[in-house]
Design an enzyme around this catalytic site. Structure first.
Site, short mmCIF file in Angstrom:
data_model
loop_
_atom_site.label_atom_id
_atom_site.label_comp_id
_atom_site.label_asym_id
_atom_site.label_seq_id
_atom_site.Cartn_x
_atom_site.Cartn_y
_atom_site.Cartn_z
N SER A 37 7.43 0.94 -1.87
CA SER A 37 7.56 0.14 -0.60
C SER A 37 9.17 -0.12 -0.24
O SER A 37 10.07 0.02 -1.18
CB SER A 37 7.01 -1.42 -1.18
OG SER A 37 7.33 -2.36 -0.02
N VAL B 19 1.04 -1.28 6.81
CA VAL B 19 -0.19 -0.71 7.03
C VAL B 19 -1.30 -1.62 7.38
O VAL B 19 -1.33 -2.86 6.15
CB VAL B 19 -0.54 0.40 5.93
CG1 VAL B 19 -1.72 1.24 6.30
CG2 VAL B 19 0.79 1.32 6.10
N TYR C 95 6.73 -8.73 -6.44
CA TYR C 95 6.31 -7.52 -5.74
C TYR C 95 7.49 -6.52 -5.54
O TYR C 95 7.52 -5.40 -5.77
CB TYR C 95 5.60 -7.75 -4.35
CG TYR C 95 5.23 -6.59 -3.64
CD1 TYR C 95 3.88 -5.84 -3.88
CD2 TYR C 95 5.92 -6.02 -2.64
CE1 TYR C 95 3.68 -4.65 -3.45
CE2 TYR C 95 5.38 -4.80 -1.95
CZ TYR C 95 4.17 -4.02 -2.37
OH TYR C 95 3.96 -3.09 -1.74
N ASP D 286 -9.01 2.12 -14.63
CA ASP D 286 -8.32 0.84 -14.51
C ASP D 286 -7.02 0.95 -14.95
O ASP D 286 -6.63 1.30 -16.19
CB ASP D 286 -8.94 -0.26 -15.25
CG ASP D 286 -8.44 -1.52 -14.84
OD1 ASP D 286 -7.40 -1.74 -14.42
OD2 ASP D 286 -9.01 -2.69 -15.58
#
Length: 235
Positions: A143, A191, A159, A62
């Site tokens: 990104s 995607v 983000y 995690d």
């Protein structure tokens, strides 16, 4: 274990881009460790790949839990004694188009915890295994939202900040590491995953293909770069 066999680990490897990264690495002859925080989903994904006669194993990790990351690194070191490729793929997209200053602060905290600090602690825990052999390839799945020019546009602030920080981390680590260890960030594009939605033009398989060239670059290859479809882009 033969010195010719390379070991790779992919976080968030149980679905989407991560699953395809695991699959394609295994098809290229890597011994691949699929890391997932969900034991049931991780084991299920690993079993599907094993049924294709691919050399894939599973480790619970995690990325929001430092102790979980540390234990996973101990397991990998004990089991294989090496790690040649590390792909930080696990990530979250929680804020949609909410404004940064009016969203619940917990959204920003959770996003940074996974997308930035998760990658940081994974690198911190696993890079000593690479340093033992003086070789490694680290890929941070980032990104285009992490480009500095994106910061002047409203929306998806949590983000964007997390990926901007991840890109900065990529450059800082590249400046510090020694030996034939290289770290780069890559934007897979839009995607069709749970995160990207069904309208996205690129499949997870295509996205994985656009990422994996960085796993096998030679000593003359890039370090500290940010790429999309094999092309270096400005931060």
């Amino acid at each position: 274990m033969s010195k010719d066999i390379k070991v790779a680990l992919v976080t968030g490897g149980n679905r989407g881009i991560g699953y395809n990264l695991v699959k394609q690495l295994a098809q290229k002859g890597f011994k691949v460790i699929l890391a997932s925080r969900d034991p049931e989903m991780g084991h299920e994904a690993t079993q599907k790949l094993k049924e294709l006669n691919l050399d894939v194993s599973f480790v619970v990790m995690d990325v929001d839990n430092q102790e979980s990351i540390r234990q996973a690194a101990i397991t990998v070191n004990e089991r294989y004694g090496r790690l040649d490729v590390l792909i930080n793929n696990a990530g979250v997209y929680l804020d949609e188009n909410e404004k940064l200053l009016t969203m619940d602060a917990s959204i920003l905290e959770k996003t940074m915890a996974t997308n930035f600090f998760g990658a940081y602690y994974v690198i911190h825990s696993f890079i000593p295994i690479m340093e033992k052999h003086g070789y490694g390839r680290i890929i941070n799945v980032s990104s285009g939202y992490g480009e500095m020019r994106e910061m002047s546009h409203q929306g998806v602030g949590a983000y964007k900040l997390s990926k901007l920080a991840l890109n900065g981390l990529t450059q800082l680590v590249a400046a510090e590491i020694k030996g034939d260890i290289k770290i780069n960030a890559v934007c897979p594009g839009w995607v069709s995953t749970d995160m990207g939605g069904p309208s996205a033009p690129k499949s997870p398989k295509q996205a994985a293909e656009s990422i994996l060239w960085l796993a096998t670059i030679g000593p003359e290859g890039p370090n500290g770069g940010f790429f999309r479809d094999g092309i270096r882009i400005d931060w």
